[in-house]
Design a protein around this motif. Sequence first.
Motif, mmCIF file in Angstrom:
data_model
loop_
_atom_site.group_PDB
_atom_site.id
_atom_site.type_symbol
_atom_site.label_atom_id
_atom_site.label_comp_id
_atom_site.label_asym_id
_atom_site.label_seq_id
_atom_site.Cartn_x
_atom_site.Cartn_y
_atom_site.Cartn_z
ATOM 1 N N ALA A 177 0.836 -1.208 0.000
ATOM 2 C CA ALA A 177 0.000 0.000 0.000
ATOM 3 C C ALA A 177 0.866 1.252 0.000
ATOM 4 O O ALA A 177 0.596 2.219 -0.731
ATOM 5 N N GLN A 178 1.915 1.241 0.820
ATOM 6 C CA GLN A 178 2.811 2.396 0.893
ATOM 7 C C GLN A 178 3.578 2.583 -0.417
ATOM 8 O O GLN A 178 3.725 3.706 -0.911
ATOM 9 N N HIS A 179 4.058 1.470 -0.982
ATOM 10 C CA HIS A 179 4.868 1.547 -2.202
ATOM 11 C C HIS A 179 4.044 1.975 -3.416
ATOM 12 O O HIS A 179 4.472 2.840 -4.187
ATOM 13 N N HIS A 180 2.882 1.387 -3.576
ATOM 14 C CA HIS A 180 2.093 1.637 -4.790
ATOM 15 C C HIS A 180 1.160 2.842 -4.686
ATOM 16 O O HIS A 180 0.910 3.518 -5.691
ATOM 17 N N PHE A 181 0.633 3.090 -3.500
ATOM 18 C CA PHE A 181 -0.400 4.132 -3.398
ATOM 19 C C PHE A 181 -0.135 5.174 -2.312
ATOM 20 O O PHE A 181 -0.992 6.039 -2.068
ATOM 21 N N LYS A 182 1.027 5.093 -1.661
ATOM 22 C CA LYS A 182 1.402 6.085 -0.642
ATOM 23 C C LYS A 182 0.340 6.216 0.443
ATOM 24 O O LYS A 182 0.014 7.310 0.891
ATOM 25 N N ARG A 191 -10.962 0.366 -5.178
ATOM 26 C CA ARG A 191 -10.263 0.192 -6.458
ATOM 27 C C ARG A 191 -8.785 -0.126 -6.242
ATOM 28 O O ARG A 191 -8.222 -0.982 -6.927
ATOM 29 N N GLN A 192 -8.139 0.543 -5.310
ATOM 30 C CA GLN A 192 -6.740 0.234 -5.006
ATOM 31 C C GLN A 192 -6.601 -1.210 -4.532
ATOM 32 O O GLN A 192 -5.682 -1.923 -4.943
#
Length: 238
Positions: A177-182, A191-192
């Motif tokens: 979550a942190q890497h792809h969507f901050k 959606r994420q």
Amino acid sequence: MKPAWLQRLNAMFQSMPWLRRIVLAVIALMLLPYLLVFVYALPFTRPVSTLMLSELVLFRGYDRRWVSLDDISPALVRSVMMSEDGQFCMHAGVDWRQMRGVVQDALDGEATRGASTIPMQTAKNLFLWNGRSFIRKGLELPLALGTDFVLSKRRIMEIYLNIAEWGPGIYGAEAAAQHHFKTSAAKLSSRQAALLAVSLPNPFTRVASKPSRGMQRLAAIVERRARNSGAYIKCIYD
């Protein structure tokens, strides 16, 4: 009186003591995962995958931030279940109906589809290696059954979402979550969450933060299924 084959085996071990040590070491190695499952049932343990261990051996390191299932967005839990293993709450580690279909396809010479359940993938990630082979699958099946028997469904899902690979050196829902969507795993949107779920089969070619049109279409389907998952997720959210 001992059977003849057992006498020959004893004689062979006596003449070659090193062979006995190798056999005992192999047996111990095969039994170790079944013992570790009981350790992993303890809520304070934070298992690592064989891929994570390989990252350390190769001095590459990895990013994994363990979070409890309560700190992971239900949207991700539902999306992963609907994308990877819709019968997760119903089977006992192996979806035999799907497995029979795969075996029949192989016997008919047709392209086989995936039939790995979440317990199977969890067992593979914890104890085995990547790649497709009958040997690995043969080891994976009893491990999945044992994992599902010892661990609760919530614990299996918690471990799986904390060891799944979501990119080079990226393991677990929080790091993903942190890497792809901050954002945190707890704050992922529907959606994420769906994009992360559909990237799981191959997170190197399916990048959740840079989805292709095909990924977007798959994510929309998974997102819709997750919203309507209802009875399928009762073992997680009863």
